[in-house]
Scaffold this motif. Sequence first.
Motif, short mmCIF file in Angstrom:
data_model
loop_
_atom_site.label_atom_id
_atom_site.label_comp_id
_atom_site.label_asym_id
_atom_site.label_seq_id
_atom_site.Cartn_x
_atom_site.Cartn_y
_atom_site.Cartn_z
N VAL A 1 0.85 -1.19 0.00
CA VAL A 1 0.00 0.00 0.00
C VAL A 1 0.88 1.24 0.00
N ARG A 2 0.60 2.18 -0.91
CA ARG A 2 1.33 3.45 -0.96
C ARG A 2 0.34 4.61 -0.88
N GLN A 3 0.70 5.66 -0.16
CA GLN A 3 -0.10 6.87 -0.07
C GLN A 3 0.42 7.90 -1.07
N LEU A 4 -0.49 8.48 -1.88
CA LEU A 4 -0.08 9.39 -2.94
C LEU A 4 -0.35 10.86 -2.62
N THR A 5 -1.29 11.15 -1.74
CA THR A 5 -1.58 12.54 -1.39
C THR A 5 -1.13 12.80 0.04
N ARG A 6 -1.21 14.07 0.46
CA ARG A 6 -0.54 14.48 1.70
C ARG A 6 -1.50 15.06 2.76
N THR A 7 -2.71 14.52 2.81
CA THR A 7 -3.68 14.90 3.85
C THR A 7 -3.91 16.41 3.86
N ASP B 1 -2.85 5.94 -19.96
CA ASP B 1 -1.51 5.34 -19.96
C ASP B 1 -1.06 4.93 -18.56
N GLY B 2 -1.89 5.15 -17.54
CA GLY B 2 -1.58 4.70 -16.19
C GLY B 2 -0.58 5.55 -15.44
N SER B 3 -0.17 6.69 -15.99
CA SER B 3 0.86 7.51 -15.34
C SER B 3 0.28 8.52 -14.36
N TRP B 4 -1.00 8.79 -14.45
CA TRP B 4 -1.65 9.77 -13.58
C TRP B 4 -2.93 9.19 -13.01
N ILE B 5 -3.33 9.72 -11.86
CA ILE B 5 -4.66 9.45 -11.31
C ILE B 5 -5.33 10.81 -11.10
N ALA B 6 -6.47 10.99 -11.72
CA ALA B 6 -7.28 12.18 -11.49
C ALA B 6 -8.26 11.89 -10.36
N TYR B 7 -8.60 12.92 -9.61
CA TYR B 7 -9.59 12.76 -8.54
C TYR B 7 -10.27 14.10 -8.28
N VAL B 8 -11.43 14.02 -7.64
CA VAL B 8 -12.13 15.22 -7.18
C VAL B 8 -11.65 15.51 -5.76
N GLY B 9 -11.23 16.75 -5.51
CA GLY B 9 -10.70 17.05 -4.19
C GLY B 9 -10.90 18.49 -3.78
N THR B 10 -10.69 18.74 -2.50
CA THR B 10 -10.72 20.09 -1.96
C THR B 10 -9.33 20.45 -1.47
N HIS C 1 -12.70 20.40 -6.72
CA HIS C 1 -12.03 20.62 -7.99
C HIS C 1 -11.42 19.32 -8.53
N ILE C 2 -11.09 19.32 -9.82
CA ILE C 2 -10.38 18.19 -10.42
C ILE C 2 -8.88 18.36 -10.17
N HIS C 3 -8.27 17.33 -9.61
CA HIS C 3 -6.83 17.28 -9.40
C HIS C 3 -6.27 16.07 -10.14
N ARG C 4 -4.95 16.05 -10.27
CA ARG C 4 -4.28 14.84 -10.72
C ARG C 4 -2.96 14.71 -9.96
N VAL C 5 -2.53 13.47 -9.81
CA VAL C 5 -1.28 13.20 -9.13
C VAL C 5 -0.56 12.09 -9.89
N ALA C 6 0.75 12.21 -10.02
CA ALA C 6 1.53 11.19 -10.71
C ALA C 6 1.55 9.90 -9.88
N THR C 7 1.48 8.79 -10.55
CA THR C 7 1.46 7.51 -9.83
C THR C 7 2.84 7.10 -9.34
N GLU D 1 5.64 9.62 -8.21
CA GLU D 1 5.82 10.49 -7.06
C GLU D 1 5.55 11.92 -7.49
N GLY D 2 5.41 12.82 -6.53
CA GLY D 2 5.16 14.22 -6.84
C GLY D 2 3.93 14.74 -6.14
N ASP D 3 3.80 16.06 -6.12
CA ASP D 3 2.67 16.70 -5.47
C ASP D 3 1.45 16.70 -6.39
N PRO D 4 0.24 16.66 -5.82
CA PRO D 4 -0.97 16.76 -6.62
C PRO D 4 -1.04 18.11 -7.33
N GLU D 5 -1.67 18.12 -8.51
CA GLU D 5 -1.84 19.34 -9.28
C GLU D 5 -3.33 19.67 -9.36
#
Length: 648
Positions: free
Chosen positions: A228-234, A246-255, A266-272, A274-278
Motif C-alpha cells: 500500500v502506498r499513499q499518494l496525497t498528503r492529507t 496510460d496509467g501515469s496519472w490518477i485524477a480525482y475530485v478534491g478540496t 475541484h479536479i486534481h491529478r497526481v503522478a502515480t 511520485e510528486g505533489d498533486p496538481e
Amino acid sequence: MNNKRGVVDTDIFRLYHISEVTIDDSGKHVAFSVRRAVEQIDGYQTQIYVYDVESEELAPWTSSEYPSHSPQWSPDGRYLGFLSKRDENVQQFFVLPRCGGEARVLSDAAYDVASYQWSPDGKSVVLCAKVSQPVAGQQPSTESARVIDTIQYKFNGKGFTYNQQHHLLLLDVRTAEITPLTAGDADDTDPAWSPDGEWIAFVSRRHENRQFDLASDLFVVSPQKGIVRQLTRTQGAVKSPTWSPDGSWIAYVGTERIDSMPNHRHIHRVATSEGDPELLSPAFDRTTVSGSRLVWSAEGEKIWALFEDEGRVALLYSSINDGTIGGDRNTPSQITSFDISRSGLIAGVQSSPTRPPELYIGADSPSFEQVTHFHDDWCDEVQFSDMEAFVGESKDGTSVPCWMMLPQPFHEQERYPGVLKIHGGPYAQFGYGFNHELQLLCASGYAVFFANPRGSSGYSEEWARALGRNRGITDYEDLMGCTDAAIEQFEFVDSTRLIVTGGSYGGYMTSWAVGHTDRFCAACSEAAPNNLYSMSGSSDLAGSNHRLVYGFSAQEDPEFYMERSPISYTQSMTTPLLIIHSENDLRVSIEQGEQLFVALKLQRKEVKFVRFPGENHGLPRNGTPSHRLDRFHHILSWFADHLPIEGA
C-alpha cells in the motif's frame, strides 16, 4: 384550449429516476438504473435497463422483484455486473450474461458490497464491502453495550457505523474466491484499477486526527503483493479516483482545505510515481457535483465531470495541457449521470424544469437526442410551470440570483399567494432540473419563487464561503431581497398572502425568518436545526458541521451558537408554524423539532408538530411513498387553512 391538468401528489408514482449510466467498450450498449416509487407495495423498485445504440431498442435486464443497480460491463462485454439484495438481504455482486441466462451471485453473503470494479482483463473484481455485520434478527434488548470512542459513530440513513468498516476485497471471477486486500479501523472506498491491472487506487482516512477534520487521502494497493502506498498528503478531501489511459496519472475530485467549510470540489491529478498533486483549471471557479465521476478522454488530454454552474449542472471537461474548460455551459438543464465511450459517444441523464429526466446520447450535450421515453405519456397529460430568472437585491446591495414559477392555471389579471421556497445546504443550489414538489406547489395555485443566496454552491467559492459567522444574517437579507423583488417585479404576487417553507438548512432559515419578520401568513419548517448548541452534540456531523463553518465549537462560545439559533427568538414568532420532522433523522435530530414545538406551545402560539416514524433526513425524496404523500397533505392543508386560495 389547454386541457392538461396540473401536477398532483400521486404523480410521484409517474416519476422514473435514472442514474448510473455506463457504456460498454464497443460503444453500442448503454446500461443504467431506473428507480421508481410503486404505490401497490408502498416502496420502490430499481431495475437495470439496457439501450442498444444500433437497434435503438430499450429493454429491462433485471426483474423488478429485487432491487438491482450499479451496472458495469465486463471489459470484453460478455457480462453485465450489478449489485442486488436478494435471499440473504445483504447486497451482493451478480453477473448477467449478455447472451442470456440467469444472473449469478459471485460474492459472499458475509460481505455487504457497496461498490466494485472489474479488472482490466475481466478475471477479477475488486469489491468495496462492509466487513463486519450486525447480528441479523437480534433485538436491541439483547445486544451488548455499544462502546464508542470516535466522534463519527453514526450516519443518517445508515445508523451506527463505528464498528462497520468498508475494506477492499479481491474476487476471482472464475472460482468466486475472495481475498482481503485492506484492513484496519478506517474505511477504504472508491476502488479503481490501473490500466495494466498492477494497482488499485482507493480513498481512505487513515491519518491520526481524522475524526476532527474533513481530510481523506488517495492510496494505491498492489493486488498481487499487498503493498500500500499513499499518494496525497492529507491536505484536503479526495473522491472518485480515475486512472489516465496510460496509467501515469490518477485524477480525482478534491478540496484544498481540511479545517473549514464549505469548499469547492475541484479536479486534481497526481503522478502515480511520485510528486505533489496538481489542481487542474484553477481559474475555473465552480464546484463539481458531489459524487461526480471523472472520465478521461481516450487520448488522455481531457477529463470530463459534472459541474454546478449558476443553477445548471453541466458536463464539462478540463484540458490537461492548458487548464481550459470546455463543454456546454448555456443549456438551461441539469445532467445528473453520464459516461463517455472510447469513440467519444456521450450518454447522459438530463432534465429541465418542464421535462423530467430521460437518457440522451450524442457527441456533446447541445446535440443530445432523447432515447428513452419513460415520461412521455405523463408529459402529455400535465401542464408544467417553467422557471423565469430575476434578480433580487440584498440589504447591502448584493445582487441575488432568483427564479419565479407561475401558478397553474395562470391568468394575468389575477393576484396569487406567493411561496418563498428555501433550499437545503446551504451549500447546494436551486436550478434548471425537474422538481416535482415545486410543480405541485404551482399546481396548487401558488406563485413559487426561490433564490441561491450567499452560501449556495454553483457560483464562486467566495459566494459559497460568504456566510461564515453571519449565517442567519447575510443569507436572511438575501432571501428577503428575493421576496421584495418577486413582489415588485411580478404584479400577480399578492404581498399580503406570503408563505415561507424549506427543509434542513431551508427549515433553519424558515424558523429564523418567522422569528425576525411577520410578513408571512404561514410557514412550514422541516427537519430544521433550531438549537445549534444542542445540535452540535446530537448530529451525525457534530464533529464538523458548524464548528468548521464558524471556526470554533459550541463549547468554546455557547452564547454565539444560541444567538444564531431560531429557538432563541420564539417570543417574536407570530406566524402560524407547521413543524415536520422524521423520528430517525440522525443529521438533524428530532429533538430540534421538539424543542421549537414545546417553546411555542408554552407561549400559546399557533403551531403543529408532524412526526414521521421510521423516516430519516431524506424523507422528501426517499421516504416511504405513503409518508411522502402524507407529508404533502399536511403541508398543503396547512397553507390552505391559513391562506385560502380563491376557488379552493
